[in-house]
Design a protein around this motif. Structure first.
Motif, short mmCIF file in Angstrom:
data_model
loop_
_atom_site.label_atom_id
_atom_site.label_comp_id
_atom_site.label_asym_id
_atom_site.label_seq_id
_atom_site.Cartn_x
_atom_site.Cartn_y
_atom_site.Cartn_z
N MET A 270 -9.16 -27.43 -45.57
CA MET A 270 -7.89 -26.23 -45.89
C MET A 270 -8.55 -25.45 -46.87
SD MET A 270 -4.68 -25.19 -45.12
CE MET A 270 -3.65 -24.31 -45.61
N GLY A 271 -9.64 -25.67 -47.29
CA GLY A 271 -10.19 -25.41 -48.73
C GLY A 271 -11.43 -24.18 -48.10
N LYS A 272 -12.20 -24.74 -47.55
CA LYS A 272 -12.53 -24.04 -46.31
C LYS A 272 -12.07 -22.81 -46.01
CE LYS A 272 -16.53 -23.28 -42.82
NZ LYS A 272 -17.11 -24.21 -41.86
N GLN A 273 -11.29 -22.38 -45.24
CA GLN A 273 -10.56 -22.26 -44.03
C GLN A 273 -9.94 -20.72 -45.49
OE1 GLN A 273 -7.61 -23.96 -42.28
NE2 GLN A 273 -8.35 -24.23 -40.87
N LEU A 274 -9.62 -21.13 -46.84
CA LEU A 274 -9.04 -20.46 -48.45
C LEU A 274 -10.48 -19.59 -48.00
CD1 LEU A 274 -6.52 -19.51 -49.26
CD2 LEU A 274 -7.21 -21.29 -50.76
N GLN A 275 -11.01 -19.97 -48.78
CA GLN A 275 -12.54 -18.85 -48.84
C GLN A 275 -12.58 -18.77 -47.90
OE1 GLN A 275 -15.79 -21.35 -49.45
NE2 GLN A 275 -16.83 -19.82 -50.26
N GLU A 276 -13.40 -18.50 -46.61
CA GLU A 276 -13.45 -17.68 -45.86
C GLU A 276 -12.10 -17.07 -45.45
OE1 GLU A 276 -13.29 -20.04 -41.90
OE2 GLU A 276 -15.33 -20.66 -42.10
N LEU A 277 -11.15 -16.51 -45.72
CA LEU A 277 -9.71 -15.73 -45.52
C LEU A 277 -9.80 -14.92 -46.99
CD1 LEU A 277 -7.36 -14.28 -44.35
CD2 LEU A 277 -5.54 -16.18 -45.83
N GLN A 278 -10.56 -15.22 -47.95
CA GLN A 278 -10.40 -14.34 -49.18
C GLN A 278 -11.72 -13.93 -48.79
OE1 GLN A 278 -10.78 -17.05 -52.15
NE2 GLN A 278 -8.97 -17.58 -52.61
N GLU A 279 -12.86 -14.27 -48.39
CA GLU A 279 -14.00 -13.08 -48.08
C GLU A 279 -13.68 -12.25 -46.74
OE1 GLU A 279 -16.94 -15.98 -46.55
OE2 GLU A 279 -17.22 -17.04 -48.42
N LEU A 280 -12.67 -12.69 -45.65
CA LEU A 280 -12.33 -11.32 -44.70
C LEU A 280 -11.47 -10.50 -45.47
CD1 LEU A 280 -11.32 -13.82 -41.78
CD2 LEU A 280 -12.94 -12.09 -42.21
N GLN A 281 -10.64 -10.93 -46.80
CA GLN A 281 -10.11 -9.64 -47.21
C GLN A 281 -10.17 -8.88 -48.26
OE1 GLN A 281 -7.19 -12.77 -49.55
NE2 GLN A 281 -5.33 -12.12 -48.35
N GLU A 282 -11.90 -9.67 -48.44
CA GLU A 282 -12.51 -8.05 -49.82
C GLU A 282 -13.14 -7.36 -48.28
OE1 GLU A 282 -15.77 -10.71 -51.72
OE2 GLU A 282 -13.86 -11.72 -52.99
N LEU A 283 -12.87 -7.26 -47.18
CA LEU A 283 -14.06 -6.62 -46.21
C LEU A 283 -13.48 -5.40 -46.35
CD1 LEU A 283 -14.70 -8.71 -43.50
CD2 LEU A 283 -16.17 -8.11 -45.28
N GLN A 284 -13.87 -3.94 -45.79
CA GLN A 284 -13.17 -2.75 -45.79
C GLN A 284 -12.01 -2.53 -44.77
OE1 GLN A 284 -16.13 0.54 -45.93
NE2 GLN A 284 -16.84 -0.22 -44.00
N ASP A 285 -11.12 -2.08 -44.04
CA ASP A 285 -10.85 -1.43 -43.11
C ASP A 285 -11.17 -1.06 -42.61
OD1 ASP A 285 -8.70 -2.11 -44.62
OD2 ASP A 285 -7.75 0.18 -45.29
N GLY A 286 -11.03 -1.78 -41.36
CA GLY A 286 -11.52 -1.55 -39.85
C GLY A 286 -11.52 -2.43 -38.78
N LEU A 287 -12.01 -2.19 -38.20
CA LEU A 287 -12.40 -3.22 -36.75
C LEU A 287 -13.75 -3.89 -36.46
CD1 LEU A 287 -10.58 -3.93 -33.59
CD2 LEU A 287 -12.37 -2.01 -32.77
N TYR A 288 -13.22 -5.29 -36.61
CA TYR A 288 -14.11 -6.25 -36.16
C TYR A 288 -13.23 -7.43 -35.50
CZ TYR A 288 -14.66 -5.02 -41.73
OH TYR A 288 -14.47 -4.25 -43.21
N ILE A 289 -15.35 -7.01 -34.59
CA ILE A 289 -15.10 -8.65 -33.42
C ILE A 289 -15.82 -9.28 -34.02
CG2 ILE A 289 -16.49 -8.27 -31.13
CD1 ILE A 289 -14.50 -6.52 -31.38
N MET A 290 -15.48 -11.14 -33.78
CA MET A 290 -16.68 -11.61 -34.13
C MET A 290 -17.32 -12.17 -32.58
SD MET A 290 -16.70 -14.62 -35.67
CE MET A 290 -15.81 -14.74 -37.36
N LYS A 291 -18.34 -12.69 -32.91
CA LYS A 291 -18.98 -12.43 -30.95
C LYS A 291 -20.11 -13.49 -31.80
CE LYS A 291 -21.61 -10.93 -27.43
NZ LYS A 291 -21.88 -9.65 -26.91
N ASN A 292 -20.02 -14.73 -30.76
CA ASN A 292 -20.84 -15.48 -30.89
C ASN A 292 -21.31 -16.56 -32.36
OD1 ASN A 292 -21.58 -15.76 -27.99
ND2 ASN A 292 -23.14 -14.43 -28.75
#
Length: 59
Positions: free
Chosen positions: A1-23
């Protein structure tokens, strides 16, 4: 759960926009240069392959 929370916090710091997850890579799709328009994402084999931009000019 700790890693997921860290990843979520990193995503929240991104600027508004459209993001694609590929590979496993996160890529931002650029907004139309005029600030108005539409982006269409094309898929092949269940993966995003192309982004087509259509810009509009507000009169």
């Amino acid at each position: 759960m700790g890693k997921q929370l860290q990843e979520l916090q990193e995503l929240q710091e991104l600027q508004d926009g459209l993001y694609i997850m590929k590979n496993g890579q996160l890529k931002m799709v650029q907004a139309p240069t005029t600030g108005f328009g539409k982006t269409t994402i094309s898929w092949e084999a269940n993966k995003p392959t192309r982004a087509t931009h259509e810009s509009n000019e507000k009169l």
